[in-house]
Design an enzyme around this catalytic site. Sequence first.
Site, PDB file in Angstrom:
ATOM      1  CG  ASN A 140      -1.704   1.236   1.425  1.00 32.81           C
ATOM      2  OD1 ASN A 140      -1.837   2.033   0.487  1.00 32.81           O
ATOM      3  ND2 ASN A 140      -2.236   1.435   2.613  1.00 32.81           N
ATOM      4  CD1 TRP A 141       3.360   0.960  -2.925  1.00 43.29           C
ATOM      5  CD2 TRP A 141       3.527   2.213  -4.771  1.00 43.29           C
ATOM      6  NE1 TRP A 141       4.055   0.229  -3.858  1.00 43.29           N
ATOM      7  CE2 TRP A 141       4.169   0.977  -5.005  1.00 43.29           C
ATOM      8  CE3 TRP A 141       3.502   3.164  -5.794  1.00 43.29           C
ATOM      9  CZ2 TRP A 141       4.786   0.673  -6.226  1.00 43.29           C
ATOM     10  CZ3 TRP A 141       4.113   2.862  -7.009  1.00 43.29           C
ATOM     11  CH2 TRP A 141       4.748   1.632  -7.210  1.00 43.29           C
ATOM     12  CE  LYS A 142       0.326   3.472   4.789  1.00 42.03           C
ATOM     13  NZ  LYS A 142       0.179   3.629   6.208  1.00 42.03           N
TER      14      LYS A 142
ATOM     15  CG  HIS B  19      -5.749   1.858   5.152  1.00 43.52           C
ATOM     16  ND1 HIS B  19      -5.302   2.796   6.054  1.00 43.52           N
ATOM     17  CD2 HIS B  19      -4.736   0.981   4.989  1.00 43.52           C
ATOM     18  CE1 HIS B  19      -4.062   2.477   6.410  1.00 43.52           C
ATOM     19  NE2 HIS B  19      -3.695   1.383   5.776  1.00 43.52           N
TER      20      HIS B  19
ATOM     21  CD  GLU C  18      -2.880   5.464   6.714  1.00 40.72           C
ATOM     22  OE1 GLU C  18      -2.888   5.533   5.474  1.00 40.72           O
ATOM     23  OE2 GLU C  18      -1.937   4.960   7.357  1.00 40.72           O
TER      24      GLU C  18
ATOM     25  CD  GLU D  92      -3.473  -2.698   7.357  1.00 37.91           C
ATOM     26  OE1 GLU D  92      -2.341  -2.897   6.941  1.00 37.91           O
ATOM     27  OE2 GLU D  92      -4.125  -1.671   7.094  1.00 37.91           O
TER      28      GLU D  92
ATOM     29  N   GLY E 148       2.525   1.989  10.807  1.00 38.30           N
ATOM     30  CA  GLY E 148       3.490   3.080  10.669  1.00 38.30           C
ATOM     31  C   GLY E 148       4.201   3.451  11.957  1.00 38.30           C
TER      32      GLY E 148
ATOM     33  CB  SER F 137       5.290  -2.032  12.031  1.00 37.24           C
ATOM     34  OG  SER F 137       4.832  -0.717  12.321  1.00 37.24           O
TER      35      SER F 137
ATOM     36  N   GLY G 139       2.812  -1.231   4.306  1.00 38.42           N
ATOM     37  CA  GLY G 139       2.820   0.193   3.985  1.00 38.42           C
ATOM     38  C   GLY G 139       4.231   0.680   3.712  1.00 38.42           C
ATOM     39  N   GLY G 140       4.852   1.276   4.723  1.00 37.26           N
ATOM     40  CA  GLY G 140       6.167   1.925   4.574  1.00 37.26           C
ATOM     41  C   GLY G 140       7.198   1.088   3.835  1.00 37.26           C
TER      42      GLY G 140
HETATM   43  C1  PEP Z   1      -0.732   0.090   6.074  1.00 40.40           C
HETATM   44  O1  PEP Z   1      -0.782   1.259   5.819  1.00 40.40           O
HETATM   45  O2  PEP Z   1      -1.633  -0.658   5.679  1.00 40.40           O
HETATM   46  C2  PEP Z   1       0.409  -0.411   6.840  1.00 40.40           C
HETATM   47  C3  PEP Z   1       0.346  -1.620   7.318  1.00 40.40           C
HETATM   48  O3  PEP Z   1       1.474   0.447   7.029  1.00 40.40           O
HETATM   49  P1  PEP Z   1       2.903   0.096   7.680  1.00 40.40           P
HETATM   50  O4  PEP Z   1       3.370  -1.195   7.036  1.00 40.40           O
HETATM   51  O5  PEP Z   1       3.778   1.244   7.307  1.00 40.40           O
HETATM   52  O6  PEP Z   1       2.701  -0.067   9.135  1.00 40.40           O
END
Ligand code: PEP
Length: 257
Positions: free
Chosen positions: A9-11, A94, A96, A166, A172, A213, A234-235
Site C-alpha cells: 500500500n503506497w498510500k 483502511h 486512515e 491491521e 506506521g 509495521s 505500507g512503509g
Molecule cells: C498500512 O498502511 O496498511 C500499513 C500496514 O502500514 P505500515 O506497514 O507502514 O505499518
Amino acid sequence: MRTPIIAGNWKMNKTIREAIQLVLAMKDELDAIQGIEKVLCPPFTALSAVKLLVAGSSIKVGAQDIFWEEKGAYTGEISPVMLKELCDYVIIGHSERRKYFGETDEGVNRKVKAALAHGLIPIICVGENLEENEAGLTEEVVTRQVKGALEGVPAHEVEKLVIAYEPVWAIGTGKPATPEGAQAVIGGTIRKLLAEMYGEGVARKVRIQYGGSVNPANIGGFIAQPDIDGALVGGASLRAKDFVEIIRMAAQVKSEA
Ligand code: PEP
C-alpha cells in the site's frame, strides 16, 4: 490451500515518474518469486503506468479506495467501472480512510458490494485502535467491522475476498503486533466469525492478511502462523529492496512449512 497474498500500500506517495522507478527497481525480482501472490497498490494517478509496466508478469495491481456508484455527479470519486480497467484488487476501509475521511462500516459495505459486482477483489481492512486495544475491545471492534463490511454479501462472493487485520496502533509505528497476537485475532476472532456466518468451508477459503509495521525481519514470524495468509505492507513497500525481501522471505518460510 490458500495462496498467500502480499500487497504493498503506497498510500499518498510517488509521482508517476517515481512510481515507474520503483516498479522497475523490483519488477524482475518480484516476478521470479513463486508461491505468493504479489500486489502493488499505487495512488490512482500512477495506476495506469504501473499496470502497463507489470503487464505480462505475475504482479497484480490494486487501488487504495473506490466509490460505490458506477458514474455520475460525484466530483473527485473513482468508480468500480473505471478501476476495473486498471486493477484486480482494491483496498477498502483502511484505518486512515476511517480516521481522516469519516469512512463508516456502512460505507465500507457499499464499496465492498460495488467492487465485487464489477469483478474487483476487495482487501477489507479491519483493526482496533490503541484505546480499544487497551480497553480489551479488540474482538468486539473487529467483529463489528467484519460483520458491517460483509452485511448482505453472499458466501460465494465472500470466499473470493481478502481481509487485512491491521491493528491501528501497529500501522506506521514500527511496533508490530506479535505473530501470536495477530494469529489470535485472525484465527480466533476473524476466521471463527466467518465460519459462524458462512460455514467452515467458506471460512477456510478466505485469505486473511496481517498489516502493521511489517518488514523483512518480522514477516517470517507472521507468515508461519496457520491463519495468516500474507501481509498488507505500507512503509516497507516503498523501498524496492525491502518489499522484494519481504516477499522472498514469505515464499521461503511457506515452502519450508
Ligand atoms: C498500512 O498502511 O496498511 C500499513 C500496514 O502500514 P505500515 O506497514 O507502514 O505499518
